[in-house]
Enzyme design. Structure first.
Site, PDB file in Angstrom:
ATOM      1  N   ARG A  69       0.817  -1.217   0.000  1.00 53.38           N
ATOM      2  CA  ARG A  69       0.000   0.000   0.000  1.00 53.38           C
ATOM      3  C   ARG A  69       0.848   1.263   0.000  1.00 53.38           C
ATOM      4  O   ARG A  69       0.551   2.219  -0.721  1.00 53.38           O
ATOM      5  CB  ARG A  69      -0.939  -0.007   1.215  1.00 53.38           C
ATOM      6  CG  ARG A  69      -2.068  -1.005   1.096  1.00 53.38           C
ATOM      7  CD  ARG A  69      -2.836  -1.157   2.387  1.00 53.38           C
ATOM      8  NE  ARG A  69      -1.975  -1.715   3.439  1.00 53.38           N
ATOM      9  CZ  ARG A  69      -2.403  -1.993   4.666  1.00 53.38           C
ATOM     10  NH1 ARG A  69      -3.650  -1.742   5.002  1.00 53.38           N
ATOM     11  NH2 ARG A  69      -1.591  -2.503   5.567  1.00 53.38           N
ATOM     12  N   THR A  70       1.926   1.268   0.808  1.00 54.33           N
ATOM     13  CA  THR A  70       2.749   2.478   0.888  1.00 54.33           C
ATOM     14  C   THR A  70       3.437   2.756  -0.440  1.00 54.33           C
ATOM     15  O   THR A  70       3.435   3.882  -0.938  1.00 54.33           O
ATOM     16  CB  THR A  70       3.801   2.345   2.011  1.00 54.33           C
ATOM     17  OG1 THR A  70       3.137   2.070   3.242  1.00 54.33           O
ATOM     18  CG2 THR A  70       4.600   3.637   2.148  1.00 54.33           C
TER      19      THR A  70
ATOM     20  N   HIS B 199       7.397   7.029  10.922  1.00 50.53           N
ATOM     21  CA  HIS B 199       6.702   6.920   9.636  1.00 50.53           C
ATOM     22  C   HIS B 199       5.900   8.222   9.477  1.00 50.53           C
ATOM     23  O   HIS B 199       4.680   8.233   9.611  1.00 50.53           O
ATOM     24  CB  HIS B 199       5.775   5.703   9.646  1.00 50.53           C
ATOM     25  CG  HIS B 199       5.307   5.270   8.294  1.00 50.53           C
ATOM     26  ND1 HIS B 199       5.321   6.115   7.199  1.00 50.53           N
ATOM     27  CD2 HIS B 199       4.781   4.085   7.855  1.00 50.53           C
ATOM     28  CE1 HIS B 199       4.833   5.469   6.153  1.00 50.53           C
ATOM     29  NE2 HIS B 199       4.517   4.233   6.522  1.00 50.53           N
TER      30      HIS B 199
ATOM     31  N   LYS C 154      21.679  -8.784  -2.672  1.00 50.38           N
ATOM     32  CA  LYS C 154      22.952  -9.477  -2.853  1.00 50.38           C
ATOM     33  C   LYS C 154      24.062  -8.889  -1.979  1.00 50.38           C
ATOM     34  O   LYS C 154      25.224  -9.251  -2.119  1.00 50.38           O
ATOM     35  CB  LYS C 154      23.370  -9.398  -4.323  1.00 50.38           C
ATOM     36  CG  LYS C 154      22.351  -9.978  -5.293  1.00 50.38           C
ATOM     37  CD  LYS C 154      22.748  -9.696  -6.736  1.00 50.38           C
ATOM     38  CE  LYS C 154      21.662 -10.111  -7.704  1.00 50.38           C
ATOM     39  NZ  LYS C 154      21.989  -9.759  -9.107  1.00 50.38           N
TER      40      LYS C 154
ATOM     41  N   ARG D  83      12.006   3.245   2.307  1.00 51.15           N
ATOM     42  CA  ARG D  83      11.439   2.418   3.379  1.00 51.15           C
ATOM     43  C   ARG D  83      12.501   1.369   3.701  1.00 51.15           C
ATOM     44  O   ARG D  83      12.975   0.653   2.802  1.00 51.15           O
ATOM     45  CB  ARG D  83      10.136   1.759   2.925  1.00 51.15           C
ATOM     46  CG  ARG D  83       9.398   0.992   4.027  1.00 51.15           C
ATOM     47  CD  ARG D  83       8.154   0.362   3.428  1.00 51.15           C
ATOM     48  NE  ARG D  83       7.324  -0.308   4.408  1.00 51.15           N
ATOM     49  CZ  ARG D  83       6.262   0.233   4.998  1.00 51.15           C
ATOM     50  NH1 ARG D  83       5.913   1.478   4.711  1.00 51.15           N
ATOM     51  NH2 ARG D  83       5.543  -0.455   5.853  1.00 51.15           N
TER      52      ARG D  83
END
Length: 241
Positions: free
Chosen positions: A54-55, A134, A82, A104
């Site tokens: 959603r974000t 947030h 990696k 994020r």
């Protein structure tokens, strides 16, 4: 304001201005023409080193409605998975000409690290860093509250109760900062093991009983899920607790 890393980065007037702008943009989204030329020619990168749906989609849709070019960069299947460092990734984005990065990340402070570095010159928006903050989610929550009560300025006089896993919730921290900034009275409630030590210093009332908290007749109740993915150890015996 070049970056948005924490609610502490903005003052009350700036917060209200952001909410006013969001309200205007919401009206545009309801109209026949859903795009504005505001960010035409700009490149926005969604750098998601932590899973989200959603974000990421919300940021992508917002950037596209403002006519920006959008690059979605997720950890899975990328060089980050990696072992590539945040520095190497940021320098790659700089070479691509990123004007802003929405990040994020599972590590608290990752957004601040990116903003403080010399790796890239663009703006940084924190879309959630570990258990830290947030800020954009808090702004969205404040907008929802303001619209729900038909308010046009701050949230003075409203009583907001935040319930659940406060200790591991980045949303709770940002909400407490923003709601207090906008004049609301904030109370938190949850098991003692899920309440961070010293949180009273943020200006909140702390209760361990949900029933007792409801007796204060809050105007808004925010229910937080248990952040199991951020827990290291046992904080309660069972979900029923």
């Amino acid at each position: 304001m070049r970056h948005l890393l924490s609610i502490s980065d903005i003052n009350k007037a700036e917060a209200i201005s952001i909410l006013d702008t969001a309200s205007e943009l919401a009206r545009v989204s309801d109209g026949a023409v859903k795009k504005l030329p505001t960010l035409r020619g700009r490149t926005i990168v969604n750098l998601f080193a932590e899973d989200s749906t959603r974000t990421r989609i919300s940021f992508e849709a917002a950037a596209k409605r403002l006519s920006a070019d959008v690059i979605n960069f997720s950890a899975k299947g990328s060089s980050l998975s990696k072992g590539e460092s945040l520095k190497d990734t940021a320098m790659t984005l700089q070479a691509m000409g990123a004007d802003a990065v929405v990040i994020r990340h599972s590590a608290s402070g990752a957004a601040q690290r990116l903003a403080d570095s010399q790796w890239m010159s663009g703006s940084v928006i924190n879309a959630g860093d570990g258990a830290h903050e947030h800020p954009t989610q808090a702004l969205l929550d404040a907008l929802t509250i303001r619209q729900g009560f038909g308010l046009h300025e701050d949230l003075t006089g409203l009583k907001v109760l935040i319930v659940g896993d406060i200790r591991h919730s980045r949303v709770a921290r940002s909400n407490i900062l923003l709601l207090k900034l906008l004049g609301a009275k904030v109370t938190i409630a949850g098991p003692e093991s899920l309440i961070p030590e010293g949180i009273e210093a943020m200006g909140t009332e702390v209760l361990n009983s949900f029933e007792q908290a409801l007796e204060e007749k809050p105007d808004v109740v925010m229910m937080l899920r248990v952040q199991k993915e951020r827990m290291q150890g046992e904080f309660f015996s069972s979900a029923a607790d």
